[in-house]
Scaffold this motif. Structure first.
Motif, PDB file in Angstrom:
ATOM      1  N   ARG A  44      35.823  -5.837   0.804  1.00 37.80           N
ATOM      2  CA  ARG A  44      34.471  -5.518   0.363  1.00 37.80           C
ATOM      3  C   ARG A  44      33.929  -6.695  -0.448  1.00 37.80           C
ATOM      4  NH1 ARG A  44      31.729  -2.331   2.615  1.00 37.80           N
ATOM      5  NH2 ARG A  44      30.646  -1.568   0.784  1.00 37.80           N
ATOM      6  N   PRO A  45      32.662  -6.966  -0.353  1.00 39.31           N
ATOM      7  CA  PRO A  45      32.126  -8.087  -1.110  1.00 39.31           C
ATOM      8  C   PRO A  45      32.114  -7.758  -2.601  1.00 39.31           C
ATOM      9  CG  PRO A  45      30.349  -6.866  -0.092  1.00 39.31           C
ATOM     10  CD  PRO A  45      31.623  -6.248   0.394  1.00 39.31           C
ATOM     11  N   THR A  46      32.190  -8.776  -3.419  1.00 41.55           N
ATOM     12  CA  THR A  46      32.075  -8.580  -4.860  1.00 41.55           C
ATOM     13  C   THR A  46      30.722  -9.112  -5.290  1.00 41.55           C
ATOM     14  OG1 THR A  46      32.930 -10.738  -5.369  1.00 41.55           O
ATOM     15  CG2 THR A  46      34.542  -8.956  -5.146  1.00 41.55           C
ATOM     16  N   LEU A  47      30.337  -8.789  -6.519  1.00 42.53           N
ATOM     17  CA  LEU A  47      29.081  -9.328  -7.038  1.00 42.53           C
ATOM     18  C   LEU A  47      29.166 -10.840  -7.164  1.00 42.53           C
ATOM     19  CD1 LEU A  47      27.908  -6.748  -9.682  1.00 42.53           C
ATOM     20  CD2 LEU A  47      26.738  -7.429  -7.607  1.00 42.53           C
ATOM     21  N   ASP A  48      30.390 -11.327  -7.335  1.00 43.83           N
ATOM     22  CA  ASP A  48      30.538 -12.774  -7.402  1.00 43.83           C
ATOM     23  C   ASP A  48      30.110 -13.413  -6.084  1.00 43.83           C
ATOM     24  OD1 ASP A  48      31.175 -14.958  -8.985  1.00 43.83           O
ATOM     25  OD2 ASP A  48      33.102 -15.211  -7.964  1.00 43.83           O
ATOM     26  N   ASP A  49      30.449 -12.748  -4.958  1.00 50.05           N
ATOM     27  CA  ASP A  49      29.997 -13.237  -3.647  1.00 50.05           C
ATOM     28  C   ASP A  49      28.473 -13.246  -3.585  1.00 50.05           C
ATOM     29  OD1 ASP A  49      32.633 -13.473  -2.694  1.00 50.05           O
ATOM     30  OD2 ASP A  49      32.671 -11.352  -2.147  1.00 50.05           O
ATOM     31  N   VAL A  50      27.879 -12.172  -4.117  1.00 49.64           N
ATOM     32  CA  VAL A  50      26.419 -12.076  -4.122  1.00 49.64           C
ATOM     33  C   VAL A  50      25.836 -13.232  -4.922  1.00 49.64           C
ATOM     34  CG1 VAL A  50      24.453 -10.724  -4.972  1.00 49.64           C
ATOM     35  CG2 VAL A  50      26.387  -9.565  -3.877  1.00 49.64           C
ATOM     36  N   LEU A  78      23.395 -16.254  -3.772  1.00 48.49           N
ATOM     37  CA  LEU A  78      22.051 -16.422  -4.315  1.00 48.49           C
ATOM     38  C   LEU A  78      21.838 -17.791  -4.948  1.00 48.49           C
ATOM     39  CD1 LEU A  78      21.432 -12.997  -6.053  1.00 48.49           C
ATOM     40  CD2 LEU A  78      20.089 -13.969  -4.192  1.00 48.49           C
ATOM     41  N   THR A  79      22.861 -18.292  -5.609  1.00 44.75           N
ATOM     42  CA  THR A  79      22.668 -19.488  -6.431  1.00 44.75           C
ATOM     43  C   THR A  79      23.470 -20.679  -5.957  1.00 44.75           C
ATOM     44  OG1 THR A  79      24.511 -18.999  -7.893  1.00 44.75           O
ATOM     45  CG2 THR A  79      22.394 -18.012  -8.456  1.00 44.75           C
ATOM     46  N   GLY A  80      24.368 -20.436  -5.004  1.00 49.45           N
ATOM     47  CA  GLY A  80      25.192 -21.542  -4.533  1.00 49.45           C
ATOM     48  C   GLY A  80      26.324 -21.894  -5.474  1.00 49.45           C
ATOM     49  N   ARG A  81      26.501 -21.101  -6.547  1.00 49.89           N
ATOM     50  CA  ARG A  81      27.661 -21.353  -7.390  1.00 49.89           C
ATOM     51  C   ARG A  81      28.249 -20.030  -7.849  1.00 49.89           C
ATOM     52  NH1 ARG A  81      26.049 -22.208 -12.968  1.00 49.89           N
ATOM     53  NH2 ARG A  81      23.965 -21.394 -13.240  1.00 49.89           N
ATOM     54  N   SER A  82      29.498 -20.100  -8.276  1.00 43.95           N
ATOM     55  CA  SER A  82      30.171 -18.883  -8.685  1.00 43.95           C
ATOM     56  C   SER A  82      29.776 -18.532 -10.108  1.00 43.95           C
ATOM     57  CB  SER A  82      31.687 -19.085  -8.599  1.00 43.95           C
ATOM     58  OG  SER A  82      32.336 -18.024  -9.245  1.00 43.95           O
ATOM     59  N   LEU A  83      29.778 -17.224 -10.385  1.00 43.98           N
ATOM     60  CA  LEU A  83      29.425 -16.765 -11.733  1.00 43.98           C
ATOM     61  C   LEU A  83      30.442 -17.243 -12.756  1.00 43.98           C
ATOM     62  CD1 LEU A  83      27.312 -15.043 -13.132  1.00 43.98           C
ATOM     63  CD2 LEU A  83      28.696 -13.064 -12.655  1.00 43.98           C
ATOM     64  N   ARG A  84      31.642 -17.510 -12.280  1.00 45.60           N
ATOM     65  CA  ARG A  84      32.703 -17.884 -13.223  1.00 45.60           C
ATOM     66  C   ARG A  84      32.678 -19.347 -13.601  1.00 45.60           C
ATOM     67  NH1 ARG A  84      35.114 -14.369  -9.702  1.00 45.60           N
ATOM     68  NH2 ARG A  84      35.433 -12.323 -10.628  1.00 45.60           N
ATOM     69  N   ASP A  85      31.833 -20.131 -12.926  1.00 45.99           N
ATOM     70  CA  ASP A  85      31.807 -21.572 -13.209  1.00 45.99           C
ATOM     71  C   ASP A  85      31.457 -21.830 -14.670  1.00 45.99           C
ATOM     72  OD1 ASP A  85      32.458 -22.061 -10.691  1.00 45.99           O
ATOM     73  OD2 ASP A  85      30.454 -22.691 -10.009  1.00 45.99           O
TER      74      ASP A  85
END
Lengths: 253, 323
Positions: B306-312, B316-323
Motif C-alpha cells: 500500500r502506498p504511504t504518505l511519504d510516497d504521496v 508531489l514535491t519530488g523529495r521525501s518527507l524525511r529529507d
C-alpha cells in the motif's frame, strides 16, 4: 474594566509562582539585611572624611541601598521572562483575549510588591541600627523606589523578551549595571569624587534620584533636588512602561 | 470576504508572511488558500521549515500576516482578532506551562484570562483532566509530569474555555509510541464528544494518517496537495507491485503486460523481477495474473505494498518527507 482584571490575574499568578519557591523568598528578604550588616559598618567610619554629605551615616547609606534595590531587583526579572517565553507561557497568554499590556503590567506589579516588602524590611532593620527618618518622608521615599522598580522591571522584561536569550541578556545587564552603580553614588557619595568624575556622574539620572532620596531622608523635602529627582523618576517610569508595552505588542509583528 | 466563509471553521485566502533578516526578505509562507469545515480534523503536513508553524501562528493571531485575509471561527482575523481569540484554542509546539508552577495555578489563571471565574476554571479544569486521564495531578508542579502527561496538560490548557476550534502544533513530538497513540485517541474523542474542529500540524506520516479526516500538504510555503489520506494515496501514488518470475524472459513479457495496464506507472524490470505502480492494485492484480497465465508466464512471487504518505509527498514535491 478588563484591563485591571487581566492585570490582577497575571499579578496573582506571578505572586503565587514566586511563593512556590520559599528559598527565593528568604534570599530576597535576606539581601537588604546583608548589605546593611556587611557594608554599613564600613561606611560609619567614613563620616569624618572630607566631602561626606551632611546627616547621619544611615541617612546617607539607606537611600543609596533603596535605589540600588530598585534598580537591581528590577533588572534581573528579564531572565524570568525569557524562561517563561521558552516554556511557551508568553505565546499561550498572547492567544487569550487578555489585554497585552496586562501581561507585562501584572508582572511589574508583582515585582514592585516584592521590592516594597524588601524596602520596608531594609528600613526597619536600619532603624534598629540607628536610622531616624520622619514617617512622611519614608512614604515619599518608598514611592520613589516603587517608580524605579517599575521602570527597571518593565525595561528588563522588554529587553529579555526582545533578546529571548540569556546569553545575550546577561552581558547587557552587566554592561549597564556597573557604571550606573559606580556613577550614582549609591555606595560612596559622589560629593567625595574628584571634579571630572562628578561631571560625568551629573549626566547619570540615577545620581539625582539618590540625592533626592537622601534629601528626603534628611527631611529637606522642599529643596530643588527633591522635585527634580521625582520628576526624573516619573519620566523614567512613563518611558519604561511605554517601552515594555510596545515590546509586548510587537511580538506579533 | 464572503458571508458564507463564516459557516466554515477556517477560510484563508492568499495568506502570506515574509520575514526581514539583516540581509534579505524570506517568504516563509507565500500565499495560502485553505478551508476547514466545522467539526473536521485537518492535518497540516510538511517537512520542517515548510511554513506550517508560521501559518498556524497567523491563524491564531500570534503573527500578523504580511498579506491576505482569513475568517477564523466566524471572525475576521484582521478586523476582529479578539473575537478570534475568544473562540479558538492554541497548543504550541514547545508547551504552555512553567515547570515550577502547580498544575492548578496554570489551569485556573488560564481560565480567568478567558473571563471565567476562578471556581468555573477549577470545575472545568478538573473535568478536563479527568477526560484526559490526568486525575490526581491538580496539586503537582508541571515539571514533575511525564512527557505524555505534560502534553495532555497542554491540551487541557488549550480547551479550558471550550473553544469551537483548536490548533495543535506538532502535538506528539517527543513522545514514546504508547503515549502518542494515547494522545491521538484523546484528540479524536475531543471531536467526537464535543464537535471541536481540530487543525493540527505534523511532520509525521503516521500521525497525519492516524488522526486526520483530511490533509493539507505544504512545502516551501505553498499548499501542494489536499485531500483525505486514502484518496491522496490512490490519486497520487497507487500501490507498489512487485512480481518475481522464473526467468528474465518471463520478466520481459510481464513488463510488457503490466505496462499495458490502465494507469500503470514506473514499470521497471530488473533481472527476473518487475516493479510497477498502479492505483487500486488489489483489484487489478487478479486480471493481470490471468493475462500472464494466458501467455504461459507463471510468477513465483507476488507482492503488493500500500502506498504511504511519504510516497504521496515524494510524488508531489519530488523529495521525501524525511529529507
Amino acid at each position: 474594566m478588563s484591563f485591571f482584571r487581566d492585570t490582577f490575574i497575571i499579578f496573582r499568578r506571578a505572586t503565587l509562582l514566586s511563593l512556590q519557591n520559599p528559598a527565593w523568598v528568604i534570599i530576597g528578604l535576606m539581601q537588604p539585611i546583608l548589605y546593611l550588616v556587611l557594608f554599613g559598618p564600613l561606611l560609619l567610619r567614613m563620616t569624618s572624611v572630607p566631602g561626606f554629605p551632611p546627616g547621619n551615616a544611615w541617612q546617607v547609606f539607606v537611600p543609596g541601598l533603596l535605589v540600588q534595590l530598585g534598580i537591581f531587583g528590577g533588572s534581573f526579572v528579564g531572565f524570568a521572562i525569557i524562561n517563561e517565553w521558552r516554556s511557551g507561557v508568553i505565546d499561550r497568554m498572547m492567544v487569550t483575549p487578555a489585554h497585552r499590556v496586562s501581561l507585562i503590567a501584572g508582572r511589574v506589579l508583582r515585582d514592585v510588591m516584592v521590592l516594597m516588602i524588601q524596602a520596608i524590611v531594609l528600613v526597619l532593620a536600619a532603624m534598629l541600627f540607628g536610622l531616624r527618618v520622619p514617617f512622611g518622608a519614608l512614604l515619599l521615599a518608598l514611592a520613589l523606589v516603587a517608580m524605579l522598580g517599575a521602570s527597571f522591571s518593565s525595561l528588563s522584561y522588554a529587553a529579555g523578551l526582545s533578546m529571548k536569550s540569556e546569553d545575550a541578556f546577561a552581558p547587557l545587564i552587566n554592561t549597564f549595571a556597573l557604571p550606573v552603580l559606580l556613577l550614582s553614588g549609591i555606595l560612596l557619595p559622589m560629593s567625595m569624587a574628584p571634579a571630572w568624575l562628578r561631571y560625568v556622574s551629573d549626566v547619570n539620572p540615577f545620581k539625582h534620584m539618590v540625592e533626592a532620596l537622601r534629601a528626603v531622608f534628611r527631611g529637606e523635602i522642599f529643596t530643588f533636588i527633591v522635585p527634580f529627582g521625582f520628576g526624573l523618576s516619573l519620566a523614567l517610569v512613563l518611558i519604561s512602561l511605554w517601552t515594555g508595552a510596545r515590546v509586548f505588542r510587537n511580538q506579533t509583528r | 470576504m464572503l458571508e458564507a466563509a463564516k459557516e466554515q471553521a477556517i477560510v484563508a485566502r492568499g495568506l502570506k508572511r515574509s520575514y526581514k533578516t539583516r540581509t534579505e526578505t524570506v517568504d516563509a509562507v507565500q500565499g495560502i488558500d485553505l478551508t476547514v469545515g466545522r467539526g473536521e480534523i485537518v492535518g497540516f503536513l510538511g517537512p520542517n521549515g515548510a511554513g506550517k508553524t508560521t501559518t498556524l501562528k497567523m491563524l491564531c493571531t500570534l503573527l500578523e500576516p504580511t498579506d491576505g485575509e482569513a475568517i477564523v471561527a466566524g471572525c475576521d482575523l484582521r478586523r476582529d482578532a479578539r473575537g478570534v481569540k475568544r473562540r479558538i484554542g492554541y497548543v504550541a509546539q514547545g508547551g504552555t506551562t512553567m515547570r515550577e508552577a502547580k498544575v492548578s495555578l496554570e489551569i485556573v489563571s488560564q481560565a480567568q484570562l478567558y473571563g471565567l471565574s476562578r471556581q468555573e476554571g477549577e470545575r472545568r479544569g478538573k473535568a478536563l483532566l479527568r477526560a484526559l486521564d490526568l486525575d490526581g495531578i491538580w496539586d503537582r508542579p508541571c515539571g514533575s509530569l511525564s512527557g505524555g502527561q505534560r502534553r495532555r496538560l497542554d491540551i487541557v490548557m488549550g480547551l479550558i474555555h471550550e473553544p469551537e476550534l483548536v490548533f495543535l502544533d506538532e502535538p506528539s513530538t517527543g513522545l514514546d509510541p504508547q503515549a502518542r497513540a494515547n494522545l491521538w485517541s484523546h484528540i479524536r474523542s475531543l471531536r467526537d464528544q464535543f464537535g471541536t474542529t481540530v487543525f493540527l500540524t505534523t511532520h509525521y506520516m503516521d500521525e497525519a494518517d492516524a488522526l486526520s479526516d483530511r490533509l493539507l500538504i505544504i512545502d516551501h510555503g505553498r499548499i501542494v496537495g489536499e485531500g483525505a489520506s486514502a484518496e491522496l494515496k490512490e490519486r497520487l501514488s497507487g500501490d507498489a507491485i512487485t512480481l518475481t518470475l522464473r526467468t528474465a524472459e518471463d520478466a520481459a513479457k510481464s513488463q510488457e503486460t503490466a505496462g499495458a495496464l490502465e494507469n500503470a506507472a514506473n514499470v521497471v524490470c530488473e533481472g527476473n523481477v518487475v516493479h510497477f505502480r498502479v492505483p487500486n492494485g488489489a483489484s487489478v492484480l487478479p486480471g493481470l495474473l490471468r493475462k500472464l497465465t494466458d501467455l504461459d508466464v507463471e510468477p513465483i512471487g507476488v507482492e503488493i505494498a500500500r502506498p504511504t504518505l511519504d510516497d504521496v509527498f515524494l510524488n508531489l514535491t519530488g523529495r521525501s518527507l524525511r529529507d
